[in-house]
Design an enzyme around this catalytic site. Structure first.
Site, PDB file in Angstrom:
ATOM      1  N   GLY A 208       0.930  -1.079  -0.008  1.00  0.00           N
ATOM      2  CA  GLY A 208       0.170   0.289   0.010  1.00  0.00           C
ATOM      3  C   GLY A 208       0.815   1.227   0.031  1.00  0.00           C
ATOM      4  O   GLY A 208       2.022   1.201  -0.236  1.00  0.00           O
ATOM      5  N   ASN A 209       0.390   2.464   0.249  1.00  0.00           N
ATOM      6  CA  ASN A 209       1.209   3.535   0.379  1.00  0.00           C
ATOM      7  C   ASN A 209       0.401   4.563   1.327  1.00  0.00           C
ATOM      8  O   ASN A 209      -0.561   4.237   1.952  1.00  0.00           O
ATOM      9  CB  ASN A 209       1.272   4.221  -0.975  1.00  0.00           C
ATOM     10  CG  ASN A 209      -0.034   4.726  -1.557  1.00  0.00           C
ATOM     11  OD1 ASN A 209      -0.774   5.660  -1.114  1.00  0.00           O
ATOM     12  ND2 ASN A 209      -0.565   4.078  -2.590  1.00  0.00           N
ATOM     13  N   HIS A 210       0.934   5.576   1.703  1.00  0.00           N
ATOM     14  CA  HIS A 210       0.617   6.590   2.905  1.00  0.00           C
ATOM     15  C   HIS A 210      -0.305   7.436   2.380  1.00  0.00           C
ATOM     16  O   HIS A 210      -0.642   8.314   3.377  1.00  0.00           O
ATOM     17  CB  HIS A 210       1.924   7.162   3.185  1.00  0.00           C
ATOM     18  CG  HIS A 210       2.878   6.563   3.901  1.00  0.00           C
ATOM     19  ND1 HIS A 210       2.628   5.774   5.010  1.00  0.00           N
ATOM     20  CD2 HIS A 210       4.072   6.304   3.700  1.00  0.00           C
ATOM     21  CE1 HIS A 210       3.671   5.096   5.245  1.00  0.00           C
ATOM     22  NE2 HIS A 210       4.751   5.187   4.467  1.00  0.00           N
ATOM     23  N   SER A 211      -1.109   7.359   1.273  1.00  0.00           N
ATOM     24  CA  SER A 211      -2.221   8.388   0.889  1.00  0.00           C
ATOM     25  C   SER A 211      -3.204   8.395   1.988  1.00  0.00           C
ATOM     26  O   SER A 211      -3.642   7.241   2.184  1.00  0.00           O
ATOM     27  CB  SER A 211      -2.651   7.855  -0.368  1.00  0.00           C
ATOM     28  OG  SER A 211      -3.813   8.875  -0.738  1.00  0.00           O
ATOM     29  N   ALA A 276      -4.120   7.590  -5.252  1.00  0.00           N
ATOM     30  CA  ALA A 276      -2.757   7.175  -5.349  1.00  0.00           C
ATOM     31  C   ALA A 276      -2.718   5.755  -5.571  1.00  0.00           C
ATOM     32  O   ALA A 276      -2.671   4.855  -4.466  1.00  0.00           O
ATOM     33  CB  ALA A 276      -1.897   7.229  -4.008  1.00  0.00           C
TER      34      ALA A 276
END
Ligand code: C5P
Length: 404
Positions: A208-211, A276
């Site tokens: 995943g990512n930090h969005s 994102a």
């Protein structure tokens, strides 16, 4: 920002350390050409002198329903105003208004007011989180009042979190929008995607990512406020809009986001792609939790679908596709390449290395790039104010297209 010239505003000030910011708000309103009358609660006077407000507003300040032996007609004050704004609104004042307790000039005027009323709360984070405050906020909204979001940051208690009074510039913007932009996008259908995507590795792990989805959600709120019908495809763990009119579809992976966006796209005039989306996903998802039996583990990754590119291919004349580019170097060049490849009508460029910009922040610093080489560069602003600029640019684009 649209003009507020000639608007009659009642500014209610209750007793919080943030009361000094109301003096700045008053100054901004006066500069905009508003006629402002100020009402203070008795505890507000402990923080800022009424003389500050009477000097800036050039009107006497009302603090009680009578001053000396003169009765002040709160009904007349309530009917006079085009809008009432209570900033800062303490937990106590919110509670009194939510329950109709007309115990002083401020709350009596609130009960008499026929105009829209905006509350800009300010309090410590635990008070803000308390179920009574939540309930009072909901009650006030259900009566048709507007709540201006609190800011997050250092509080007077020394703690850090949500509860700060919104910045005076943002309060001013919301008032201006109320008067000028309320319903000018009526009938417009808009698709927005926001937040991260999670790509499963096994039943318990993901890439995943930090969005946080804050930027896309702010854009959704902005379009909805202006009367558009908004379809928001929202990634996992993302913030959610407060506006109840926004249609939300929750998804987890890039494939799900693609399916949801493709399903909606042919029904909308505008799509803003602020998500994102993960660029890669595991080539296969393990059916069982992967055991840590070896020192190293390799995962084979494959590309996720490019949603913007897919929608760019589907785009019909009259539809507008807007995307984002998060670039750390050669921003303009890379963003332009993406805009062309994905058949976008505008791309919003930001650089996470700029202080206060990118993931998680409440602010952003962006540039707009258009296919005709035009560029617009903006200062660091709240994501709300950036959302306003984006919606306005799209609005102008639609108007220009309609004239062709
Ligand atoms: O190529 P890049 O990820 O930098 O492009 C950013 C833009 O493309 C954003 O608008 C983003 O939402 C969109 N995008 C997408 N699908 C992907 C990757 C990015 O729609 N798989």
């Amino acid at each position: 920002m649209p003009s507020l010239h000639g608007k009659k505003i009642l500014l209610g000030v209750s007793g919080s350390i943030a009361a000094y910011k109301s003096a700045i708000l008053l100054r901004l309103l006066i500069k905009e050409g508003c006629d402002v009358r100020v009402i203070m609660t008795s505890s507000a006077k402990d923080f800022v002198s009424p003389l500050t407000f009477s000097t800036l507003s050039r009107h006497p300040v009302a603090t009680d329903v009578h001053q000396g032996d003169e009765w002040i007609n709160h009904v007349e004050w309530g009917l006079w105003a085009d809008a009432m704004i209570i900033a800062p609104a303490t937990a106590h004042t919110l509670a009194r208004c939510a329950h109709g307790l007309a115990s002083d000039m401020l709350t009596a005027t609130y009960l008499s007011a026929k105009c829209p009323v905006f509350f800009a709360p300010a309090m410590d984070l635990d008070m803000w989180d308390h179920p009574s405050t939540r309930e009072n906020i909901n009650r006030l909204q259900s009566f048709g009042n507007f709540i201006i979001d609190v800011g997050t940051g250092e509080l007077a208690s020394g703690l850090s979190g949500p509860g700060r009074l919104a910045e005076p510039e943002d309060i001013l913007l919301q008032l201006a929008e109320y008067f000028h932009y309320r319903q000018d996008m009526n009938g417009l259908k808009v698709l927005i995607n926001a937040g991260p995507t999670y790509e499963a590795i096994d039943p318990v792990r993901y890439i995943g990512n930090h969005s946080t989805g804050k930027m896309g959600v702010a854009i959704a709120e902005e379009f909805s406020r202006r009367g558009a019908e908004v379809f928001l495809v929202l990634g996992p763990e993302s913030v959610v809009p407060e506006n109840q009119h926004i249609h939300i579809e929750r998804i987890t992976s890039a494939d799900e986001m693609l399916a949801a966006c493709m399903h909606r796209f042919s029904h909308v005039k505008v799509a803003v792609l602020a998500a994102a989306v993960a660029d890669y996903k595991p080539a296969s998802v393990a059916a069982e939790k992967i055991k840590k039996s070896t020192d190293t583990l390799s995962l084979e990754l494959v590309r996720t679908p490019d949603i913007a590119e897919a929608l760019g291919k589907m785009k019909k004349p009259g539809q507008h596709l807007i995307g984002f580019a998060l670039e750390t170097s050669e921003g303009s060049k890379n963003a332009r390449e993406k805009m062309t490849r994905k058949n976008m009508d505008m791309i919003v460029l930001n650089n996470p290395r700029d202080a206060g910009a990118g993931f998680g922040h409440d602010t952003n610093k962006v540039s707009f790039l258009f296919p005709d080489n035009k560029e617009e560069h903006f200062e660091l602003k709240s994501k709300r104010a950036v959302a306003h600029d984006i919606a306005e640019a799209i609005h102008q684009m639609i108007k220009a297209n309609a004239k062709k």
